[in-house]
Design a protein around this motif. Sequence first.
Motif, mmCIF file in Angstrom:
data_model
loop_
_atom_site.group_PDB
_atom_site.id
_atom_site.type_symbol
_atom_site.label_atom_id
_atom_site.label_comp_id
_atom_site.label_asym_id
_atom_site.label_seq_id
_atom_site.Cartn_x
_atom_site.Cartn_y
_atom_site.Cartn_z
ATOM 1 N N ALA A 153 0.836 -1.209 0.000
ATOM 2 C CA ALA A 153 0.000 0.000 0.000
ATOM 3 C C ALA A 153 0.869 1.258 0.000
ATOM 4 C CB ALA A 153 -0.940 -0.003 1.201
ATOM 5 N N ALA A 154 1.982 1.220 0.705
ATOM 6 C CA ALA A 154 2.897 2.373 0.722
ATOM 7 C C ALA A 154 3.464 2.614 -0.677
ATOM 8 C CB ALA A 154 4.017 2.147 1.729
ATOM 9 N N LYS A 155 3.836 1.533 -1.357
ATOM 10 C CA LYS A 155 4.342 1.666 -2.733
ATOM 11 C C LYS A 155 3.244 2.197 -3.660
ATOM 12 C CE LYS A 155 7.817 -1.984 -2.519
ATOM 13 N NZ LYS A 155 8.202 -3.324 -2.989
ATOM 14 N N TYR A 156 2.049 1.690 -3.482
ATOM 15 C CA TYR A 156 0.915 2.128 -4.290
ATOM 16 C C TYR A 156 0.647 3.615 -4.068
ATOM 17 C CZ TYR A 156 -3.850 2.337 -6.132
ATOM 18 O OH TYR A 156 -4.980 2.683 -6.840
ATOM 19 N N LYS A 157 0.667 4.015 -2.812
ATOM 20 C CA LYS A 157 0.441 5.423 -2.468
ATOM 21 C C LYS A 157 1.503 6.306 -3.109
ATOM 22 C CE LYS A 157 -0.251 8.389 1.552
ATOM 23 N NZ LYS A 157 -0.348 8.427 3.018
ATOM 24 N N ASP A 158 2.751 5.885 -3.046
ATOM 25 C CA ASP A 158 3.839 6.643 -3.676
ATOM 26 C C ASP A 158 3.639 6.745 -5.179
ATOM 27 O OD1 ASP A 158 5.060 7.022 -1.228
ATOM 28 O OD2 ASP A 158 6.544 5.422 -1.512
ATOM 29 N N SER A 159 3.194 5.651 -5.790
ATOM 30 C CA SER A 159 2.985 5.678 -7.240
ATOM 31 C C SER A 159 1.856 6.636 -7.614
ATOM 32 C CB SER A 159 2.707 4.275 -7.783
ATOM 33 O OG SER A 159 1.426 3.821 -7.404
ATOM 34 N N ASP A 192 -7.803 12.085 -2.335
ATOM 35 C CA ASP A 192 -7.933 11.055 -3.364
ATOM 36 C C ASP A 192 -6.886 9.963 -3.173
ATOM 37 O OD1 ASP A 192 -10.095 12.228 -4.658
ATOM 38 O OD2 ASP A 192 -8.800 13.453 -5.929
ATOM 39 N N ILE A 193 -5.682 10.372 -2.877
ATOM 40 C CA ILE A 193 -4.597 9.405 -2.651
ATOM 41 C C ILE A 193 -4.911 8.551 -1.433
ATOM 42 C CG2 ILE A 193 -2.161 9.174 -1.985
ATOM 43 C CD1 ILE A 193 -1.628 11.664 -3.768
ATOM 44 N N GLU A 194 -5.379 9.194 -0.375
ATOM 45 C CA GLU A 194 -5.723 8.461 0.847
ATOM 46 C C GLU A 194 -6.853 7.460 0.582
ATOM 47 O OE1 GLU A 194 -7.178 9.422 5.426
ATOM 48 O OE2 GLU A 194 -6.635 11.073 4.097
ATOM 49 N N TYR A 195 -7.877 7.904 -0.118
ATOM 50 C CA TYR A 195 -9.024 7.045 -0.425
ATOM 51 C C TYR A 195 -8.595 5.834 -1.262
ATOM 52 C CZ TYR A 195 -13.297 5.436 -2.690
ATOM 53 O OH TYR A 195 -14.306 4.652 -3.180
ATOM 54 N N LYS A 196 -7.890 6.097 -2.362
ATOM 55 C CA LYS A 196 -7.450 5.006 -3.234
ATOM 56 C C LYS A 196 -6.565 4.021 -2.471
ATOM 57 C CE LYS A 196 -8.947 5.994 -7.445
ATOM 58 N NZ LYS A 196 -9.781 5.099 -8.213
ATOM 59 N N THR A 197 -5.706 4.544 -1.623
ATOM 60 C CA THR A 197 -4.810 3.684 -0.835
ATOM 61 C C THR A 197 -5.597 2.880 0.189
ATOM 62 O OG1 THR A 197 -3.016 5.274 -1.149
ATOM 63 C CG2 THR A 197 -2.733 3.641 0.604
ATOM 64 N N ASP A 198 -6.573 3.505 0.822
ATOM 65 C CA ASP A 198 -7.411 2.794 1.792
ATOM 66 C C ASP A 198 -8.136 1.623 1.133
ATOM 67 O OD1 ASP A 198 -6.760 4.407 3.969
ATOM 68 O OD2 ASP A 198 -8.563 5.663 3.801
ATOM 69 N N VAL A 199 -8.734 1.877 -0.021
ATOM 70 C CA VAL A 199 -9.469 0.828 -0.727
ATOM 71 C C VAL A 199 -8.500 -0.261 -1.209
ATOM 72 C CG1 VAL A 199 -10.876 0.315 -2.766
ATOM 73 C CG2 VAL A 199 -11.391 2.323 -1.364
ATOM 74 N N TYR A 200 -7.366 0.145 -1.739
ATOM 75 C CA TYR A 200 -6.353 -0.806 -2.194
ATOM 76 C C TYR A 200 -5.951 -1.733 -1.045
ATOM 77 C CZ TYR A 200 -1.839 -2.557 -3.849
ATOM 78 O OH TYR A 200 -0.787 -3.362 -4.211
ATOM 79 N N ARG A 201 -5.712 -1.141 0.111
ATOM 80 C CA ARG A 201 -5.240 -1.899 1.280
ATOM 81 C C ARG A 201 -6.234 -2.999 1.664
ATOM 82 N NH1 ARG A 201 -4.666 2.204 4.314
ATOM 83 N NH2 ARG A 201 -2.439 2.473 3.998
ATOM 84 N N ILE A 202 -7.511 -2.648 1.780
ATOM 85 C CA ILE A 202 -8.474 -3.648 2.256
ATOM 86 C C ILE A 202 -8.777 -4.695 1.186
ATOM 87 C CG2 ILE A 202 -9.445 -2.091 3.983
ATOM 88 C CD1 ILE A 202 -11.921 -1.795 2.148
ATOM 89 N N GLU A 203 -8.794 -4.285 -0.074
ATOM 90 C CA GLU A 203 -9.052 -5.257 -1.133
ATOM 91 C C GLU A 203 -7.873 -6.205 -1.328
ATOM 92 O OE1 GLU A 203 -10.325 -2.909 -4.506
ATOM 93 O OE2 GLU A 203 -12.353 -2.697 -3.673
ATOM 94 N N LYS A 204 -6.673 -5.690 -1.189
ATOM 95 C CA LYS A 204 -5.478 -6.526 -1.320
ATOM 96 C C LYS A 204 -5.432 -7.555 -0.179
ATOM 97 C CE LYS A 204 -2.419 -6.209 -3.990
ATOM 98 N NZ LYS A 204 -2.169 -6.948 -5.236
#
Length: 179
Positions: A38-44, A57-69
Motif C-alpha cells: 500500500a505504501a508503494k501504491y500510495k507513492d505511485s 484522493d490518494i488516501e481514499y485510493k490507498t485505503d481501498v487498495y489496502r483492504i481489497e489486497k
Amino acid sequence: MKNRLLLLLLLLGTFAHAQSEISKTKLTELKAQVEKEAAKYKDSLAKAGGSFSQPLDIEYKTDVYRIEKLADKKIKIDYSTAGMSNAIYELNSDYDKLLNKYYGILLKKLSIKDQEKLKVTQRNWLKFRDSEIELIGIIAKEEYSGGGTIQSNIRASRISDLTKNRLIEIKEHLNQFLD
C-alpha cells in the motif's frame, strides 16, 4: 505399482498445497505485506499526479487498495467456500469502516443545517441496506437459487457490494468540494 506410486505422489502434492485457515501469525504477516504494498501504491499515485494528486484522493485510493489486497491474500490462502465467504464478510466490515471515515469527513465539510440532511440520508440508506440484506438472504435460499455452497459467497459478495457502492457515493460527494 507405478500407478499407485504416481497416485500417492499426486495426493501428497495436493495435500501439501491445500488451503488452510489463516492463523493470527499469518494474518499479521499478511497485514505487514499489504502495508508495504500500500505504501508503494500510495507513492505511485503521488508521483503520477493528475487526478490522483489530491491528498484525499490518494488516501481514499490507498485505503481501498489496502483492504481489497488483504481480502485477496486471505482468499488465496483459504480458498474454501467458508474461507472466501469469511474474507468477503471481513472486506465488507473494512468497507464499512472506510464508509464511516469518509462519511465523517463529508459531514465536517457541511454546515450544521446540511449535516442534518446528510444524517437523514445516511439513516435512510442504512434502512435500505438492512432491507436489501434481508432480501439477499431470501433469494439465496435453495428454493429460489437452486442452493449450493456457492450461495454463501454470492450472498457475502452482494452485501459487500452494497457497502462499497455507498462508500463510492460518499466519495463522489466529497469530490464536489473545491479544496
